[in-house]
Design a protein around this motif. Structure first.
Motif, short mmCIF file in Angstrom:
data_model
loop_
_atom_site.label_atom_id
_atom_site.label_comp_id
_atom_site.label_asym_id
_atom_site.label_seq_id
_atom_site.Cartn_x
_atom_site.Cartn_y
_atom_site.Cartn_z
N MET A 1 132.70 48.03 59.21
CA MET A 1 131.34 47.56 58.98
C MET A 1 131.39 46.32 58.10
O MET A 1 132.13 46.24 57.13
N SER A 2 130.55 45.35 58.38
CA SER A 2 130.52 44.09 57.66
C SER A 2 129.82 44.25 56.32
O SER A 2 128.90 45.03 56.16
N ASP A 3 130.26 43.43 55.35
CA ASP A 3 129.59 43.39 54.05
C ASP A 3 128.37 42.47 54.09
O ASP A 3 127.63 42.38 53.12
N GLU A 4 128.20 41.75 55.18
CA GLU A 4 127.10 40.81 55.29
C GLU A 4 125.77 41.54 55.41
O GLU A 4 125.69 42.61 56.02
N PRO A 5 124.70 40.97 54.84
CA PRO A 5 123.39 41.60 54.97
C PRO A 5 122.91 41.58 56.42
O PRO A 5 123.37 40.77 57.21
N PRO A 6 122.01 42.49 56.78
CA PRO A 6 121.55 42.58 58.16
C PRO A 6 120.69 41.39 58.58
O PRO A 6 120.46 41.19 59.76
N SER A 7 120.19 40.63 57.65
CA SER A 7 119.37 39.47 57.98
C SER A 7 119.85 38.27 57.18
O SER A 7 120.70 38.38 56.31
N ARG A 8 119.29 37.14 57.49
CA ARG A 8 119.60 35.93 56.72
C ARG A 8 118.76 35.95 55.45
O ARG A 8 117.59 36.34 55.47
N ILE A 9 119.38 35.51 54.37
CA ILE A 9 118.66 35.40 53.10
C ILE A 9 118.69 33.95 52.68
O ILE A 9 119.75 33.32 52.62
N LEU A 109 122.13 31.81 51.94
CA LEU A 109 122.11 30.39 51.60
C LEU A 109 121.27 30.18 50.35
O LEU A 109 120.11 30.61 50.29
N LEU A 110 121.86 29.52 49.36
CA LEU A 110 121.15 29.14 48.14
C LEU A 110 120.95 27.63 48.15
O LEU A 110 121.91 26.88 48.37
N VAL A 150 112.91 34.24 47.06
CA VAL A 150 113.83 35.01 47.89
C VAL A 150 113.13 35.25 49.23
O VAL A 150 112.12 35.96 49.29
N LEU A 151 113.67 34.66 50.30
CA LEU A 151 113.11 34.79 51.63
C LEU A 151 114.14 35.41 52.56
O LEU A 151 115.34 35.17 52.41
N THR A 152 113.67 36.18 53.53
CA THR A 152 114.57 36.77 54.51
C THR A 152 114.10 36.43 55.92
O THR A 152 112.92 36.17 56.15
N SER A 153 115.05 36.46 56.84
CA SER A 153 114.77 36.17 58.23
C SER A 153 115.69 37.00 59.11
O SER A 153 116.83 37.26 58.74
#
Length: 174
Positions: A1-9, A109-110, A150-153
């Motif tokens: 399983m990936s450590d990446e979040p399920p959506s873009r932040i 992405l920051l 903090v935005l998600t997509s």
């Protein structure tokens, strides 16, 4: 399983409090309060388990110092960092164009930039239905130094990021 979040932040941060006088605006550096604000944002991200994989930073001294303090508070993780004049001089459309050029492998992405662009971009991207109403109201007015939206997509690509498509989860004040 990936450590990446399920959506873009997407994290849109205004630099910390800066000195009011310098040889030029580009050379303004952070005050003690500005350094503290940036470290608090780094502490917040660390506590949330969020680590930027890509960072876009304005070429101004105060934004670079802000990123340096955030990065140190995160434990100095490896990430791709681009220092860009366009973040100092550009408006919402310019910064959005830079975001749309980010590699799809980047999930968090920051962007460290300036007002009024950081708040205007958060207001432009945040949708009315799923965003936090208080945070959306604040970004429409403007954000204080050392704050971060903090935005998600759920978009598959940064190229797909569009007006009123992201969820503005919160506005964090450093």
């Amino acid at each position: 399983m990936s450590d990446e979040p399920p959506s873009r932040i997407l994290l849109l941060m205004r630099h910390g409090k800066a000195e009011s006088d310098a040889a030029s605006d580009m050379e303004r550096v952070l005050t003690d309060r500005g350094h503290s604000q940036a470290r608090l944002i780094g502490d917040y991200l660390c506590a949330q388990g969020v680590r930027p994989s890509c960072v876009l930073v304005s070429s101004a001294a105060r934004t670079q110092e802000t990123w340096s303090d955030v990065h140190a508070s995160l434990g100095s993780p490896e990430c791709s960092v681009s220092v860009l004049d366009e973040l100092y001089h550009g408006g919402v459309r310019d910064v959005l164009a830079l975001i749309r050029e980010v590699e799809d492998s980047c999930r968090v992405l920051l962007v460290v930039g300036h007002e009024p662009t950081m708040s205007q971009l958060a207001a432009y991207l945040g949708n009315d239905d799923d965003s936090d109403p208080a945070s959306l109201a604040q970004v429409r007015i403007g954000v204080p130094t050392g704050s971060m939206s903090v935005l998600t997509s759920s978009a598959d690509s940064w190229k797909d990021v569009a007006e009123e498509e992201l969820n503005l989860l919160t506005l964090v004040r450093g």
